[in-house]
Design an enzyme around this catalytic site. Structure first.
Site, mmCIF file in Angstrom:
data_model
loop_
_atom_site.group_PDB
_atom_site.id
_atom_site.type_symbol
_atom_site.label_atom_id
_atom_site.label_comp_id
_atom_site.label_asym_id
_atom_site.label_seq_id
_atom_site.Cartn_x
_atom_site.Cartn_y
_atom_site.Cartn_z
ATOM 1 N N HIS A 73 0.824 -1.224 0.000
ATOM 2 C CA HIS A 73 0.000 0.000 0.000
ATOM 3 C C HIS A 73 0.859 1.276 0.000
ATOM 4 O O HIS A 73 0.699 2.108 -0.900
ATOM 5 C CB HIS A 73 -0.978 -0.047 1.177
ATOM 6 C CG HIS A 73 -1.750 1.223 1.373
ATOM 7 N ND1 HIS A 73 -2.637 1.720 0.448
ATOM 8 C CD2 HIS A 73 -1.751 2.108 2.395
ATOM 9 C CE1 HIS A 73 -3.153 2.856 0.889
ATOM 10 N NE2 HIS A 73 -2.634 3.110 2.073
ATOM 11 N N HIS A 98 3.498 7.000 5.246
ATOM 12 C CA HIS A 98 2.277 7.655 5.743
ATOM 13 C C HIS A 98 1.507 6.857 6.793
ATOM 14 O O HIS A 98 0.796 7.441 7.605
ATOM 15 C CB HIS A 98 1.351 8.063 4.577
ATOM 16 C CG HIS A 98 0.516 6.955 4.011
ATOM 17 N ND1 HIS A 98 0.986 6.078 3.056
ATOM 18 C CD2 HIS A 98 -0.769 6.563 4.268
ATOM 19 C CE1 HIS A 98 0.034 5.222 2.743
ATOM 20 N NE2 HIS A 98 -1.031 5.484 3.459
ATOM 21 N N ASP A 99 1.665 5.533 6.818
ATOM 22 C CA ASP A 99 0.937 4.728 7.822
ATOM 23 C C ASP A 99 1.835 4.241 8.957
ATOM 24 O O ASP A 99 1.374 3.464 9.798
ATOM 25 C CB ASP A 99 0.279 3.513 7.141
ATOM 26 C CG ASP A 99 -1.094 3.853 6.563
ATOM 27 O OD1 ASP A 99 -1.723 4.821 7.035
ATOM 28 O OD2 ASP A 99 -1.536 3.153 5.632
ATOM 29 N N GLU A 102 0.660 5.732 12.380
ATOM 30 C CA GLU A 102 -0.725 5.309 12.658
ATOM 31 C C GLU A 102 -0.827 3.815 12.985
ATOM 32 O O GLU A 102 -1.583 3.411 13.860
ATOM 33 C CB GLU A 102 -1.584 5.625 11.429
ATOM 34 C CG GLU A 102 -3.078 5.520 11.675
ATOM 35 C CD GLU A 102 -3.857 6.022 10.463
ATOM 36 O OE1 GLU A 102 -3.637 7.182 10.050
ATOM 37 O OE2 GLU A 102 -4.655 5.241 9.929
ATOM 38 N N ASP A 103 -0.046 3.009 12.289
ATOM 39 C CA ASP A 103 -0.272 1.551 12.360
ATOM 40 C C ASP A 103 0.899 0.729 12.879
ATOM 41 O O ASP A 103 0.819 -0.512 12.877
ATOM 42 C CB ASP A 103 -0.635 1.014 10.956
ATOM 43 C CG ASP A 103 -1.992 1.512 10.485
ATOM 44 O OD1 ASP A 103 -2.833 1.853 11.343
ATOM 45 O OD2 ASP A 103 -2.216 1.581 9.259
ATOM 46 N N ASP A 159 -3.581 8.105 -1.278
ATOM 47 C CA ASP A 159 -3.984 7.064 -0.323
ATOM 48 C C ASP A 159 -5.400 6.575 -0.655
ATOM 49 O O ASP A 159 -5.658 5.366 -0.768
ATOM 50 C CB ASP A 159 -3.919 7.688 1.080
ATOM 51 C CG ASP A 159 -4.249 6.721 2.191
ATOM 52 O OD1 ASP A 159 -4.213 5.503 1.963
ATOM 53 O OD2 ASP A 159 -4.536 7.197 3.312
HETATM 54 N N1 LIG Z 1 -9.313 -1.058 0.472
HETATM 55 C C1 LIG Z 1 -8.506 -1.708 1.326
HETATM 56 N N2 LIG Z 1 -8.165 -1.092 2.495
HETATM 57 C C2 LIG Z 1 -7.329 -1.768 3.347
HETATM 58 C C3 LIG Z 1 -6.843 -3.040 3.019
HETATM 59 N N3 LIG Z 1 -6.031 -3.453 4.036
HETATM 60 C C4 LIG Z 1 -6.001 -2.470 4.929
HETATM 61 N N4 LIG Z 1 -6.800 -1.443 4.544
HETATM 62 C C5 LIG Z 1 -7.008 -0.220 5.313
HETATM 63 O O1 LIG Z 1 -8.315 -0.303 5.861
HETATM 64 C C6 LIG Z 1 -8.767 1.036 6.124
HETATM 65 C C7 LIG Z 1 -10.227 1.075 5.940
HETATM 66 O O2 LIG Z 1 -10.795 0.216 6.865
HETATM 67 P P1 LIG Z 1 -11.804 0.786 7.933
HETATM 68 O O3 LIG Z 1 -12.279 -0.351 8.765
HETATM 69 O O4 LIG Z 1 -12.833 1.641 7.246
HETATM 70 O O5 LIG Z 1 -10.945 1.808 8.772
HETATM 71 P P2 LIG Z 1 -9.840 1.573 9.883
HETATM 72 O O6 LIG Z 1 -8.989 0.390 9.475
HETATM 73 O O7 LIG Z 1 -9.093 2.879 9.847
HETATM 74 O O8 LIG Z 1 -10.583 1.346 11.158
HETATM 75 C C8 LIG Z 1 -8.044 1.952 5.158
HETATM 76 O O9 LIG Z 1 -7.485 2.965 5.923
HETATM 77 P P3 LIG Z 1 -7.778 4.518 5.700
HETATM 78 O O10 LIG Z 1 -7.893 5.214 6.995
HETATM 79 O O11 LIG Z 1 -8.863 4.747 4.698
HETATM 80 O O12 LIG Z 1 -6.469 4.973 5.040
HETATM 81 P P4 LIG Z 1 -4.995 4.849 5.617
HETATM 82 O O13 LIG Z 1 -4.571 6.246 5.827
HETATM 83 O O14 LIG Z 1 -5.033 4.075 6.899
HETATM 84 O O15 LIG Z 1 -4.258 4.097 4.549
HETATM 85 C C9 LIG Z 1 -6.991 1.052 4.503
HETATM 86 O O16 LIG Z 1 -5.701 1.602 4.523
HETATM 87 C C10 LIG Z 1 -7.225 -3.662 1.793
HETATM 88 O O17 LIG Z 1 -6.861 -4.774 1.471
HETATM 89 N N5 LIG Z 1 -8.057 -2.941 0.978
#
Ligand SMILES: Nc1nc2c(ncn2[C@@H]2O[C@H](COP(=O)(O)OP(=O)(O)O)[C@@H](OP(=O)(O)OP(=O)(O)O)[C@H]2O)c(=O)[nH]1
Length: 239
Positions: A73, A98-99, A102-103, A159
């Protein structure tokens, strides 16, 4: 041989023409060459950020069925910025990182010490506060987007572009079609907050984001098919 009889004026005229032509070509080529070959320090910064992010995310996988290593990602986000025309090394490095705050266990101070204030500052702008409940965290992304710097808006757009494109290929395991639709709708609100981003590359990026936002229905159909194969788990765990 008596050279005094040779008229040197045509030769001098020719040589002046060659010199003027060569100078013009050089002046035209120089900026292109500089653009084609970024300074070694820039290449080093971006690759160091990629290596750092790969170690920080080493134990994590993406949530989709492929379960690819999470670093896919951040690398994808940086690549989307580069494809749109971004060449600014701190922005590309911040995309790679960027993550991390956060992660992973990486702290803002770690990034500041390793990559300096500019990169650490962009990452801080795009980092969610994981101490907040999920709804507040999602609302904060929408609220903060309009006041972010151009670099942070660009990273945020890339992102979202990466995650939404990913969703069109297949949802995270356990996501229902409704959850996919909700993610598209929320992302559209974050993107709206980033529309004031300046620059030709940023506008190219925005245009690609708009293209993928228009594919929400298609992504929901893919999620429905996936849900039939494996029933969705509402509110499934995020990494
Ligand atoms: N589409 C998709 N998303 C995935 C995948 N694996 C991990 N993610 C992450 O899951 C987040 C969306 O899941 P949610 O349940 O809505 O949110 P959360 O993880 O933040 O609680 C996205 O973070 P975000 O907050 O929208 O963006 P970011 O800043 O964390 O990247 C994305 O980065 C994947 O296989 N497909």
């Amino acid at each position: 041989m008596d050279t005094s009889a040779i008229d040197v004026r045509p030769t001098a005229f020719f040589m002046t023409g060659v010199a003027v032509g060569a100078t013009s070509l050089y002046l035209l080529w120089r900026p292109r060459a500089a653009a084609a070959a970024p300074p070694a320090a820039d290449v080093s910064l971006v690759l160091s950020a990629a290596a750092y992010a790969a170690i920080a995310h080493r134990a994590q996988k993406r949530k989709h069925a492929l379960q690819s290593p999470y670093i896919e990602h951040p690398l994808g986000v940086a690549a989307l910025l580069a494809e749109a025309g971004f060449t600014d090394a701190p922005t590309l490095a911040a995309a790679m990182l960027h993550d991390t705050v956060e992660d992973t266990a990486v702290s803002p101070a770690d990034l500041h010490a390793t990559f300096g204030p500019v990169v650490a500052g962009i990452v801080a702008e795009v980092t969610d506060d994981k101490a907040l409940p999920k709804a507040a965290r999602k609302a904060a992304q929408v609220a903060h987007a309009p006041t972010a710097s151009d670099a942070a808006k660009a990273v945020k757009l890339a992102d979202k572009l990466h995650n939404l494109t990913d969703l069109c290929g297949g949802p995270p395991v356990g996501w229902s079609a409704d959850r996919v639709r909700e993610y598209f709708a929320w992302s559209a609100r974050v993107v709206d907050g980033c529309r004031s981003v300046r620059g030709v590359a940023a506008q190219a990026l925005l245009s690609r984001v708009d293209d993928v936002l228009a594919r929400a229905g298609e992504a929901a159909v893919v999620a429905e098919a996936a849900a039939k194969a494996a029933p969705p788990v509402e509110g499934g765990a995020a990494p």
